[in-house]
Design an enzyme around this catalytic site. Structure first.
Site, PDB file in Angstrom:
ATOM      1  N   ASP A 105       7.717  10.444  -0.229  1.00  0.00           N
ATOM      2  CA  ASP A 105       6.563  10.822   0.604  1.00  0.00           C
ATOM      3  C   ASP A 105       6.478   9.916   1.829  1.00  0.00           C
ATOM      4  O   ASP A 105       5.416   9.385   2.157  1.00  0.00           O
ATOM      5  CB  ASP A 105       5.258  10.768  -0.199  1.00  0.00           C
TER       6      ASP A 105
ATOM      7  N   LYS B 139      -7.454   2.038  -5.645  1.00  0.00           N
ATOM      8  CA  LYS B 139      -7.038   3.444  -5.650  1.00  0.00           C
ATOM      9  C   LYS B 139      -7.476   4.059  -6.974  1.00  0.00           C
ATOM     10  O   LYS B 139      -6.987   3.682  -8.040  1.00  0.00           O
ATOM     11  CB  LYS B 139      -5.520   3.553  -5.476  1.00  0.00           C
TER      12      LYS B 139
ATOM     13  N   PHE C 133      -4.501  12.763  -4.280  1.00  0.00           N
ATOM     14  CA  PHE C 133      -4.303  11.681  -5.242  1.00  0.00           C
ATOM     15  C   PHE C 133      -5.623  11.081  -5.712  1.00  0.00           C
ATOM     16  O   PHE C 133      -5.683  10.386  -6.708  1.00  0.00           O
ATOM     17  CB  PHE C 133      -3.456  10.573  -4.612  1.00  0.00           C
TER      18      PHE C 133
END
Length: 372
Positions: free
Chosen positions: A149, A48, A30
């Protein structure tokens, strides 16, 4: 190729320079995650970075989906998206700015905590962890979102002991199939060790039970301290599941023979269900064993849902769930899977209890027996 959306410049986003990066706390397909602080207020956040694989094509649809879902979900047990930030396009970054998702900072993830032998969870604290995890799942499923996930590394815990479901990079909205037309979602989701049998067999019309299977794996891991089924391949994972949960047959899972893969794969036959037997060396509480057993049911239609799981006797018997804050206050360092020594294969992998009376060679399980 994934669809993309041309939003790289993100004109209405603040610049990420308002935050000072302090440390890298995550890395994966990711992208990267950093601990950072707001330069003016000192507030700690997690940044992120959105991975721009095909920058020429614009902003990845997967990241847009994650943003849309996180903007919808506002709950104490779901990670909070504060804002989206950018870096300016310049010659130094090939005239392509980066995009960052900014989250409230959580001091730990569950994988990091479980990798630290100094972190000891009492039964009451495990109850609190699972209660918060199931509350988070109940909320997202009620809002028609699948996480897709579930794993210990995606379960964050703040220093105050509040659990947050995190990493919605694979999440999606779901709906009940309409007009007898089944949904056709991808089954290439969920980290292998936490992937439920229906996905491994190729199911594309799935729903909330896929997340509850992951919840069962995580619950068992609270005692074993390592993922309980560590397969190398999808067939290997199905073999481990069969050895723990019993052979996959139409008797225990009606219509399982509809899957093409069920016909093609050679899965273990004659395996008895032994979830409770294999786990009782680690899990002494009978209610805990029973709930894990109900979460790790092969047939998704018979697997317990989050509502019924929250009403299970496990949460309503002594000792009652208790706050994690006091236990966590004795640990000053943040604990994340990325920063921890490997706890996976080998690591702290729990061993098969010695008194099982089983001969691995005789049952031809030596190669596959990585459950305990």
């Amino acid at each position: 190729m994934a669809k993309q959306y041309d939003m790289v410049e993100c004109p209405f986003c603040d610049e990420v320079s308002k935050y000072e990066k302090l440390a890298k706390i995550g890395q994966g397909t990711f992208g990267e995650v950093f601990k950072a602080k707001h330069r003016q207020t000192g507030k700690k956040v997690a940044l992120k970075k959105v991975l721009m694989e095909n920058e020429k094509e614009g902003f990845p649809i997967t990241a847009l989906r994650e943003i849309k879902i996180l903007q919808l979900l506002k709950h104490e047990n779901v990670v909070n998206l504060i804002e989206i930030c950018r870096t300016k396009a310049s010659p130094y970054n090939r005239c392509k700015g980066s995009i960052y998702l900014v989250f409230d900072f959580c001091e730990h993830d569950l994988a990091g905590l479980l990798s630290n032998t100094h972190v000891k969870f009492t039964l009451s604290e495990i109850k609190k962890v699972m209660q918060m995890l199931l509350n988070g799942l109940y909320y997202i499923h009620r809002n028609k979102i699948l996480h897709r996930d579930m794993k210990a590394a995606n379960v964050l815990i703040t220093r105050d002991g509040v659990l947050k479901l995190a990493d919605f990079g694979l999440a999606r909205a779901f709906s009940l199939a309409k007009n007898s037309q089944p949904n056709r979602y991808t089954n290439r989701v969920v980290t292998l060790w936490y992937r439920p049998p229906e996905l491994l067999l190729g199911e594309r019309d799935y729903g909330p039970p896929i997340d509850l299977w992951g919840g069962g794996c995580i619950m068992a891991e609270m005692w074993t301290r390592s993922p309980i089924m560590q397969g190398n391949t999808e067939q290997h994972q199905l073999t481990l599941i069969s050895q723990l949960c019993g052979s996959i047959t139409p008797e225990v899972w009606p219509n399982v023979d509809k899957y093409e893969l069920y016909q093609k794969l050679e899965l273990p036959k004659g395996q008895k269900r032994k979830v409770k037997d294999r786990l009782k060396a680690y899990v002494k509480d009978p209610y805990a064993l029973d709930l894990i057993d109900k979460l790790l049911v092969l047939d998704p239609a018979q697997r317990i849902d989050s509502d019924d799981a929250l009403n299970h006797d496990f949460f309503w018997s002594d000792p009652m769930p208790s706050d994690l804050k006091n236990m966590l206050s004795t640990h000053n360092q943040s604990m994340f899977e990325y920063l921890a020594p490997p706890r996976r294969r080998g690591g702290h992998m729990p061993q098969q209890p010695a008194n099982q009376g089983r001969n691995p060679a005789a049952t031809n399980q030596t190669e596959f027996d990585r459950v305990f």
